[in-house]
Design an enzyme around this catalytic site. Sequence first.
Site, PDB file in Angstrom:
ATOM      1  N   ARG A 153       0.864  -1.178   0.000  1.00 18.35           N
ATOM      2  CA  ARG A 153       0.000   0.000   0.000  1.00 18.35           C
ATOM      3  C   ARG A 153       0.898   1.225   0.000  1.00 18.35           C
ATOM      4  O   ARG A 153       1.953   1.229   0.652  1.00 18.35           O
ATOM      5  CB  ARG A 153      -0.921   0.034   1.225  1.00 18.35           C
ATOM      6  CG  ARG A 153      -2.079  -0.957   1.177  1.00 18.35           C
ATOM      7  CD  ARG A 153      -3.176  -0.567   0.179  1.00 18.35           C
ATOM      8  NE  ARG A 153      -4.299  -1.474   0.202  1.00 18.35           N
ATOM      9  CZ  ARG A 153      -4.478  -2.511  -0.621  1.00 18.35           C
ATOM     10  NH1 ARG A 153      -3.576  -2.773  -1.560  1.00 18.35           N
ATOM     11  NH2 ARG A 153      -5.550  -3.271  -0.527  1.00 18.35           N
ATOM     12  N   HIS A 199      -1.590   0.390  -9.783  1.00 18.25           N
ATOM     13  CA  HIS A 199      -2.232  -0.523  -8.819  1.00 18.25           C
ATOM     14  C   HIS A 199      -2.906  -1.702  -9.531  1.00 18.25           C
ATOM     15  O   HIS A 199      -4.117  -1.927  -9.389  1.00 18.25           O
ATOM     16  CB  HIS A 199      -3.252   0.244  -7.951  1.00 18.25           C
ATOM     17  CG  HIS A 199      -3.504  -0.422  -6.631  1.00 18.25           C
ATOM     18  ND1 HIS A 199      -3.834   0.262  -5.495  1.00 18.25           N
ATOM     19  CD2 HIS A 199      -3.476  -1.736  -6.269  1.00 18.25           C
ATOM     20  CE1 HIS A 199      -4.003  -0.584  -4.489  1.00 18.25           C
ATOM     21  NE2 HIS A 199      -3.795  -1.802  -4.936  1.00 18.25           N
ATOM     22  N   GLU A 242      -3.278   7.881  -3.866  1.00 16.64           N
ATOM     23  CA  GLU A 242      -3.787   7.414  -5.175  1.00 16.64           C
ATOM     24  C   GLU A 242      -5.093   8.087  -5.547  1.00 16.64           C
ATOM     25  O   GLU A 242      -5.925   8.278  -4.668  1.00 16.64           O
ATOM     26  CB  GLU A 242      -4.013   5.890  -5.131  1.00 16.64           C
ATOM     27  CG  GLU A 242      -2.738   5.126  -5.107  1.00 16.64           C
ATOM     28  CD  GLU A 242      -2.930   3.612  -5.097  1.00 16.64           C
ATOM     29  OE1 GLU A 242      -3.946   3.129  -5.636  1.00 16.64           O
ATOM     30  OE2 GLU A 242      -2.061   2.927  -4.563  1.00 16.64           O
TER      31      GLU A 242
HETATM   32  P1  NAD Z   1      -0.610 -11.464   4.760  1.00 13.35           P
HETATM   33  O1  NAD Z   1      -1.444 -11.064   5.932  1.00 13.35           O
HETATM   34  O2  NAD Z   1      -0.564 -12.883   4.367  1.00 13.35           O
HETATM   35  O3  NAD Z   1       0.897 -10.968   4.970  1.00 13.35           O
HETATM   36  C1  NAD Z   1       1.245  -9.776   5.603  1.00 13.35           C
HETATM   37  C2  NAD Z   1       2.473 -10.060   6.478  1.00 13.35           C
HETATM   38  O4  NAD Z   1       2.919  -8.820   7.016  1.00 13.35           O
HETATM   39  C3  NAD Z   1       2.162 -10.994   7.668  1.00 13.35           C
HETATM   40  O5  NAD Z   1       3.081 -12.062   7.691  1.00 13.35           O
HETATM   41  C4  NAD Z   1       2.303 -10.091   8.886  1.00 13.35           C
HETATM   42  O6  NAD Z   1       2.794 -10.772  10.011  1.00 13.35           O
HETATM   43  C5  NAD Z   1       3.314  -9.068   8.367  1.00 13.35           C
HETATM   44  N1  NAD Z   1       3.317  -7.826   9.124  1.00 13.35           N
HETATM   45  C6  NAD Z   1       2.296  -7.186   9.738  1.00 13.35           C
HETATM   46  N2  NAD Z   1       2.743  -6.078  10.341  1.00 13.35           N
HETATM   47  C7  NAD Z   1       4.077  -6.019  10.126  1.00 13.35           C
HETATM   48  C8  NAD Z   1       5.089  -5.109  10.509  1.00 13.35           C
HETATM   49  N3  NAD Z   1       4.839  -4.034  11.244  1.00 13.35           N
HETATM   50  N4  NAD Z   1       6.346  -5.373  10.090  1.00 13.35           N
HETATM   51  C9  NAD Z   1       6.622  -6.456   9.337  1.00 13.35           C
HETATM   52  N5  NAD Z   1       5.700  -7.366   8.955  1.00 13.35           N
HETATM   53  C10 NAD Z   1       4.443  -7.135   9.344  1.00 13.35           C
HETATM   54  O7  NAD Z   1      -1.130 -10.559   3.565  1.00 13.35           O
HETATM   55  P2  NAD Z   1      -0.895 -10.792   2.000  1.00 13.35           P
HETATM   56  O8  NAD Z   1      -2.022 -11.550   1.436  1.00 13.35           O
HETATM   57  O9  NAD Z   1       0.500 -11.255   1.783  1.00 13.35           O
HETATM   58  O10 NAD Z   1      -1.047  -9.269   1.484  1.00 13.35           O
HETATM   59  C11 NAD Z   1      -0.149  -8.268   1.926  1.00 13.35           C
HETATM   60  C12 NAD Z   1      -0.617  -6.906   1.498  1.00 13.35           C
HETATM   61  O11 NAD Z   1      -0.439  -6.743   0.099  1.00 13.35           O
HETATM   62  C13 NAD Z   1      -2.114  -6.635   1.690  1.00 13.35           C
HETATM   63  O12 NAD Z   1      -2.408  -6.206   3.012  1.00 13.35           O
HETATM   64  C14 NAD Z   1      -2.411  -5.573   0.681  1.00 13.35           C
HETATM   65  O13 NAD Z   1      -2.357  -4.300   1.259  1.00 13.35           O
HETATM   66  C15 NAD Z   1      -1.292  -5.715  -0.345  1.00 13.35           C
HETATM   67  N6  NAD Z   1      -1.808  -6.099  -1.676  1.00 13.35           N
HETATM   68  C16 NAD Z   1      -1.630  -5.255  -2.719  1.00 13.35           C
HETATM   69  C17 NAD Z   1      -2.085  -5.612  -3.984  1.00 13.35           C
HETATM   70  C18 NAD Z   1      -1.912  -4.713  -5.169  1.00 13.35           C
HETATM   71  O14 NAD Z   1      -2.760  -4.738  -6.060  1.00 13.35           O
HETATM   72  N7  NAD Z   1      -0.853  -3.951  -5.274  1.00 13.35           N
HETATM   73  C19 NAD Z   1      -2.748  -6.828  -4.169  1.00 13.35           C
HETATM   74  C20 NAD Z   1      -2.895  -7.660  -3.080  1.00 13.35           C
HETATM   75  C21 NAD Z   1      -2.418  -7.297  -1.832  1.00 13.35           C
END
Ligand code: NAD
Length: 322
Positions: free
Chosen positions: A241, A288, A270
Amino acid sequence: MALVFVTRKIPDIGINLLRAAGHEVDVSQKDGVLTRDELLTALDTKPYDAVLSLLTDTIDGDVFDAAPSAKIFANYAVGYNNIDLDAARERGVTITNTPGVLTDTVAEYALSLILATAKCIPEADRFTRAGKYDGWAPELLLGSDMKGKTLGVLGAGRIGSGVATRAKKAFDMDVIYYDIKPNEHLEKEIDCTFKETVDEVLKEADIVTVHVPLLESTTHLINEDRLAMMKEGAILINTSRGPVVDEKALVKALKDKVIRAAGLDVYEDEPALAKGLADLDNVVITPHIASATEETRGKMSEMAAQNVIDHLAGDTPQNVVS
Ligand code: NAD
């Protein structure tokens, strides 16, 4: 039969599922994000029982109050930072997301941004189209190799692990990562090293890829000080994000060559871009679209719809986040 409002057109599969389950579905006819007033007005027109929302919709207490019968808001995204979870809890509204179905696609996309940035592909494309190619040259548009380089993953959840695994298996990179908790599953899958701090990852990695959710604790996780810790030749990739990276600080770091390059799919404000970002040659910027494949957007539509259907049937949806 229940009444469902969908805030913007999504792939038909989910809409068809909802209708096949006997529900009446209204899809916003606007070809764009509803403004706050438009959303509030739309929700006020009928006593909706469920809302399928998008990451571009800000869903807060006022929005919940505009649709008092809607006890589920199914977000069409894995991230749900657009939703005020406290306000949802106070009103007994269930929130769901679409995890897992987009993991491979987004991991592939992060890898694509890594390659595009490291190999200067968009820059080379612009150069060639501009008619500047006047023959092979030994030092034209030099990029960098993947093999043997260190990939630093921040947030080794579903997507971060997917990127780590691909980087290791496909490109033979060394992988280090930071997360609030070590990922034992990932460590069994590939040879990789957990680092105790974000800073260690930033100091050691040649390429840093960010996959944390947007939370208070991750806002500006990458700031001016942390950019300064990165290697001079380092590349930063952000498909998580926008506000996770201080975009103004990043523009300055890219301009001053504090780091070599960046690949971004998300932005702080955005669809606006930070001043000067689009003028830089050492950044690859995309709108995005990390999960934007036909297959994945269809699966997200199906999953969000199924969450609504389960809730309306009195069952607990599979993907409840709050
Ligand atoms: P997920 O919950 O499986 O993984 C997120 C990881 O981040 C977890 O392992 C969590 O423990 C870790 N985390 C949380 N807080 C943290 C911190 N302060 N420091 C370090 N690590 C931390 O989620 P995911 O399915 O892998 O998705 C991750 C993110 O990707 C989503 O939240 C979303 O915002 C973003 N995303 C973006 C797009 C895009 O179109 N660009 C698409 C999908 C997801």
